[in-house]
Design a protein around this motif. Structure first.
Motif, PDB file in Angstrom:
ATOM      1  N   LEU A 110     -22.642  -6.070   2.970  1.00  0.00           N
ATOM      2  CA  LEU A 110     -21.288  -6.945   2.444  1.00  0.00           C
ATOM      3  C   LEU A 110     -20.717  -7.672   3.610  1.00  0.00           C
ATOM      4  N   LEU A 111     -20.369  -7.008   4.745  1.00  0.00           N
ATOM      5  CA  LEU A 111     -19.908  -7.680   5.856  1.00  0.00           C
ATOM      6  C   LEU A 111     -20.881  -8.707   6.097  1.00  0.00           C
ATOM      7  N   ARG A 112     -22.128  -8.625   6.235  1.00  0.00           N
ATOM      8  CA  ARG A 112     -22.946  -9.494   6.803  1.00  0.00           C
ATOM      9  C   ARG A 112     -23.198 -11.054   6.242  1.00  0.00           C
ATOM     10  N   ARG A 113     -22.852 -10.823   4.813  1.00  0.00           N
ATOM     11  CA  ARG A 113     -22.883 -12.002   4.093  1.00  0.00           C
ATOM     12  C   ARG A 113     -21.758 -12.585   3.816  1.00  0.00           C
ATOM     13  N   PRO A 145     -18.871 -15.019   4.987  1.00  0.00           N
ATOM     14  CA  PRO A 145     -18.921 -16.291   5.775  1.00  0.00           C
ATOM     15  C   PRO A 145     -17.932 -16.291   6.642  1.00  0.00           C
ATOM     16  N   ALA A 146     -16.913 -15.457   6.732  1.00  0.00           N
ATOM     17  CA  ALA A 146     -15.723 -15.500   7.578  1.00  0.00           C
ATOM     18  C   ALA A 146     -16.354 -15.494   9.123  1.00  0.00           C
ATOM     19  N   LYS A 147     -15.917 -16.270  10.215  1.00  0.00           N
ATOM     20  CA  LYS A 147     -16.299 -16.497  11.516  1.00  0.00           C
ATOM     21  C   LYS A 147     -15.853 -15.378  12.292  1.00  0.00           C
ATOM     22  N   LEU A 148     -16.156 -14.319  11.955  1.00  0.00           N
ATOM     23  CA  LEU A 148     -15.506 -12.943  12.512  1.00  0.00           C
ATOM     24  C   LEU A 148     -16.637 -12.179  13.215  1.00  0.00           C
ATOM     25  N   SER A 149     -16.458 -11.523  14.124  1.00  0.00           N
ATOM     26  CA  SER A 149     -17.578 -10.393  14.378  1.00  0.00           C
ATOM     27  C   SER A 149     -17.696  -9.214  13.357  1.00  0.00           C
ATOM     28  N   MET A 150     -18.792  -8.434  13.393  1.00  0.00           N
ATOM     29  CA  MET A 150     -18.867  -7.242  12.302  1.00  0.00           C
ATOM     30  C   MET A 150     -17.676  -6.407  12.610  1.00  0.00           C
ATOM     31  N   THR A 151     -17.639  -6.125  13.679  1.00  0.00           N
ATOM     32  CA  THR A 151     -16.268  -5.236  13.893  1.00  0.00           C
ATOM     33  C   THR A 151     -15.056  -5.855  13.547  1.00  0.00           C
ATOM     34  N   ASN A 152     -14.845  -6.771  13.562  1.00  0.00           N
ATOM     35  CA  ASN A 152     -13.552  -7.363  13.189  1.00  0.00           C
ATOM     36  C   ASN A 152     -13.502  -7.427  11.675  1.00  0.00           C
ATOM     37  N   LYS A 153     -14.537  -8.175  11.060  1.00  0.00           N
ATOM     38  CA  LYS A 153     -14.665  -7.841   9.588  1.00  0.00           C
ATOM     39  C   LYS A 153     -14.270  -6.812   9.190  1.00  0.00           C
ATOM     40  N   LEU A 196     -12.910  -4.037  10.647  1.00  0.00           N
ATOM     41  CA  LEU A 196     -11.226  -3.714  10.808  1.00  0.00           C
ATOM     42  C   LEU A 196     -10.303  -4.542   9.677  1.00  0.00           C
ATOM     43  N   LYS A 197     -10.546  -5.789   9.606  1.00  0.00           N
ATOM     44  CA  LYS A 197      -9.682  -6.745   8.588  1.00  0.00           C
ATOM     45  C   LYS A 197      -9.969  -6.100   7.177  1.00  0.00           C
ATOM     46  N   ALA A 198     -11.203  -5.661   6.677  1.00  0.00           N
ATOM     47  CA  ALA A 198     -11.525  -4.979   5.490  1.00  0.00           C
ATOM     48  C   ALA A 198     -10.451  -3.915   5.314  1.00  0.00           C
ATOM     49  N   GLY A 199     -10.335  -3.195   6.386  1.00  0.00           N
ATOM     50  CA  GLY A 199      -9.489  -1.835   6.459  1.00  0.00           C
ATOM     51  C   GLY A 199      -7.757  -2.195   6.288  1.00  0.00           C
ATOM     52  N   ASN A 235      -6.566  -5.186   5.298  1.00  0.00           N
ATOM     53  CA  ASN A 235      -6.043  -6.554   4.449  1.00  0.00           C
ATOM     54  C   ASN A 235      -7.012  -6.219   3.071  1.00  0.00           C
ATOM     55  N   GLU A 236      -6.390  -5.813   2.054  1.00  0.00           N
ATOM     56  CA  GLU A 236      -6.572  -5.606   0.847  1.00  0.00           C
ATOM     57  C   GLU A 236      -7.392  -6.771  -0.002  1.00  0.00           C
ATOM     58  N   LYS A 237      -6.867  -7.956   0.319  1.00  0.00           N
ATOM     59  CA  LYS A 237      -7.547  -9.232  -0.256  1.00  0.00           C
ATOM     60  C   LYS A 237      -8.857  -9.385   0.313  1.00  0.00           C
ATOM     61  N   PHE A 238      -9.002  -9.238   1.643  1.00  0.00           N
ATOM     62  CA  PHE A 238      -9.988  -9.399   2.185  1.00  0.00           C
ATOM     63  C   PHE A 238     -11.332  -8.515   1.819  1.00  0.00           C
ATOM     64  N   LEU A 239     -10.778  -7.168   1.841  1.00  0.00           N
ATOM     65  CA  LEU A 239     -11.565  -6.054   1.068  1.00  0.00           C
ATOM     66  C   LEU A 239     -12.205  -6.484  -0.106  1.00  0.00           C
TER      67      LEU A 239
END
Length: 81
Positions: A52-55, A57-65, A67-70, A72-76
Motif C-alpha cells: 500500500l505504501l509503495r503504490r 504516488p506521494a513523493k515521500l520515502s517509504m519511512t515518511n509515508k 510515519l505520515k499514515a500514523g 494523518n488519518e486522511k493520508f491513511l
C-alpha cells in the motif's frame, strides 16, 4: 552462457535481499510473536502495508509515508481506499 545464468541468479537473490532489508528497516522487524499462526499473519499484514505504501504516488520515502499514515488519518484512508 554460464556467466549470464550466474548473473541472473545473483540479481534475483539481491532483489529479494533488498526487499528483506527494506522490511527490516521500514517496519523495524523486531516482532516477538512466535506462537501458532501469528508470525505468518503479522508477515502478511506487513507485506500488505508495504505494498500500500509503495503504490502511493506521494513523493515521500517509504519511512515518511509510514510515519505520515500514523499521524494523518486522511493520508491513511487514502492508502487503503
Amino acid at each position: 552462457d554460464k556467466a549470464d545464468q550466474l548473473g541472473d541468479i545473483v540479481r534475483r537473490h539481491w532483489s529479494v535481499e533488498s526487499m528483506h532489508w527494506l522490511m527490516d528497516c521500514l517496519f523495524r522487524d523486531e516482532c516477538r510473536v512466535r506462537t501458532e499462526h501469528a508470525p505468518a499473519n503479522f508477515t502478511t499484514i506487513k507485506h500488505i502495508a508495504h505494498n500500500l505504501l509503495r503504490r502511493n504516488p506521494a513523493k515521500l520515502s517509504m519511512t515518511n509515508k509510514r510515519l505520515k499514515a500514523g499521524w494523518n488519518e486522511k493520508f491513511l484512508v487514502s492508502l487503503i481506499s
